[in-house]
Design a protein around this motif. Structure first.
Motif, short mmCIF file in Angstrom:
data_model
loop_
_atom_site.label_atom_id
_atom_site.label_comp_id
_atom_site.label_asym_id
_atom_site.label_seq_id
_atom_site.Cartn_x
_atom_site.Cartn_y
_atom_site.Cartn_z
N ILE A 60 15.93 -62.38 -62.98
CA ILE A 60 15.07 -63.01 -63.89
C ILE A 60 13.78 -62.42 -64.09
O ILE A 60 13.19 -62.20 -62.96
N GLY A 81 7.05 -58.42 -62.03
CA GLY A 81 7.67 -59.40 -61.15
C GLY A 81 9.18 -59.80 -61.90
O GLY A 81 9.33 -59.76 -62.96
N TYR A 82 9.82 -60.04 -60.70
CA TYR A 82 11.22 -60.70 -61.16
C TYR A 82 11.73 -61.43 -59.99
O TYR A 82 11.41 -61.53 -58.90
N THR A 83 12.64 -62.20 -60.40
CA THR A 83 13.29 -63.14 -59.35
C THR A 83 15.06 -62.77 -59.43
O THR A 83 15.49 -62.40 -60.52
N ILE A 84 15.65 -62.82 -58.38
CA ILE A 84 16.88 -62.50 -58.33
C ILE A 84 17.73 -63.63 -57.70
O ILE A 84 17.64 -64.06 -56.73
N VAL A 85 18.83 -63.92 -58.35
CA VAL A 85 19.52 -65.04 -58.04
C VAL A 85 21.01 -64.20 -57.59
O VAL A 85 21.54 -63.59 -58.54
N ASN A 86 21.06 -64.34 -56.17
CA ASN A 86 22.22 -63.81 -55.82
C ASN A 86 23.61 -64.81 -55.86
O ASN A 86 23.72 -65.87 -56.25
N ASN A 87 24.72 -64.17 -55.53
CA ASN A 87 25.99 -65.04 -55.37
C ASN A 87 26.48 -65.72 -56.41
O ASN A 87 26.65 -66.81 -56.68
N ILE A 88 26.45 -64.99 -57.47
CA ILE A 88 27.11 -65.48 -58.85
C ILE A 88 28.20 -64.71 -59.12
O ILE A 88 28.75 -63.42 -58.52
N ILE A 100 22.11 -59.89 -66.24
CA ILE A 100 23.31 -60.00 -65.18
C ILE A 100 24.20 -58.77 -65.30
O ILE A 100 24.44 -58.11 -66.19
N GLU A 130 17.26 -62.65 -68.83
CA GLU A 130 18.01 -62.75 -67.61
C GLU A 130 19.15 -62.00 -67.93
O GLU A 130 20.04 -61.68 -68.66
N LYS A 136 10.31 -60.51 -56.16
CA LYS A 136 9.08 -59.84 -55.97
C LYS A 136 8.22 -59.57 -57.19
O LYS A 136 8.58 -59.84 -58.30
N LEU A 163 28.15 -60.39 -58.52
CA LEU A 163 27.20 -60.16 -59.63
C LEU A 163 25.65 -60.85 -59.10
O LEU A 163 25.88 -61.43 -58.21
N ILE A 186 28.88 -67.93 -63.40
CA ILE A 186 28.75 -69.05 -62.35
C ILE A 186 27.78 -68.86 -61.22
O ILE A 186 27.85 -67.91 -60.57
N MET A 232 21.91 -62.01 -61.15
CA MET A 232 21.10 -62.27 -62.22
C MET A 232 19.70 -62.02 -61.85
O MET A 232 19.03 -62.76 -60.70
N ALA A 240 9.90 -62.48 -66.57
CA ALA A 240 9.11 -63.10 -67.72
C ALA A 240 8.21 -61.93 -68.16
O ALA A 240 7.30 -61.29 -67.38
#
Lengths: 115, 115, 115
Positions: free
Chosen positions: C67, C35-42, C15, C13, A45, C63, B38, C65, C69
């Motif tokens: 991310i 803005g941000y980006t989300i890493v799913n499935n960790i 977590i 980052e 987003k 969890l 991970i 993460m 900037a």
């Protein structure tokens, strides 16, 4: 005896809508990037990156992050290659310093550094 | 009053085929790494890293990225530990500088730095 | 002619357990993160980060993460904002240096740097 060597490279983290994955990897291939890793299943987003004040992603966009380790000399060509795309589409590229290691069995004269 | 403190650590990003996850985390445990994260569901292609000119991944390999923050003194033992594995299997390890924060309620004499 | 410009930012980052995503993104929004980006499935395990010797994650926690900037001036407010949360919950924040690029069509006097 093995020596641990580091190559000092730039890490690119290219965040892009998933439907443009092939465009991005084709561009990397053409510029000579030898490998990359893709993180799927990400969301985002906001307006960080290329376009201040421009909403880049909606929360339900399907995004990917392409991670590539490249020599510094390739950073500018890659970013210039992506620029026209990012004028039309959402996304951002993060650049950072990394070391990538490899084991070598004997000394050589490349740009890597002993530790 | 709380002070924000940073520990300057090395971030390892270990990209490896998913079937070897337990090998990798066992190795980290034995060397004394206290935690890791991970990222599942990643894919990759190419030859960056240990083996120049050697295709490391096929696009349909199931890969994982293990992220660990470690003191600099552990980087070399970890990389040496992975080296025989990477002589036989695909993968790459990225090393970079990070700061990890924690809040402490009073000053102490460890290696962290006030900001 | 286009100039390639870099903004020197800090990458966070974050977590965190997935159920607290909205808490985290609300906090980022309030502090002014665009803005941000989300890493799913960790997944994760261990005690790195805020609490030495405290098991942070169980291997089956879900969890994410996040991310982001951000300008360096926002790092301390964000970390101070998360500190009470991390006193009660597991998680860790990694901070590192990144460059974020954007293309501009004419020179300007902001904080970015020509390359």
């Amino acid at each position: 005896m093995n020596n641990l060597k580091f190559n000092h490279l730039k890490k690119l983290e290219i965040i892009i809508e998933g439907e443009y994955q092939e465009f991005a990897t084709d561009l990397l291939d053409r510029i000579g990037v030898k490998g990359y890793t893709i993180v799927n299943n990400i969301s985002g987003k906001g307006s960080h990156g290329f376009h201040d004040g421009h909403v880049m992603f909606n929360e339900d966009d399907v995004l990917i992050m392409i991670i590539a380790a490249v020599p510094e000399s390739l950073v500018s060509p890659i970013l210039q290659g992506f620029a026209p795309f990012y004028n039309e589409h959402s996304g951002v590229v993060f650049v950072s310093d990394i070391q990538v290691t490899r084991l070598v069995k004997f000394s050589d004269a490349d740009s890597s550094t002993d530790i």
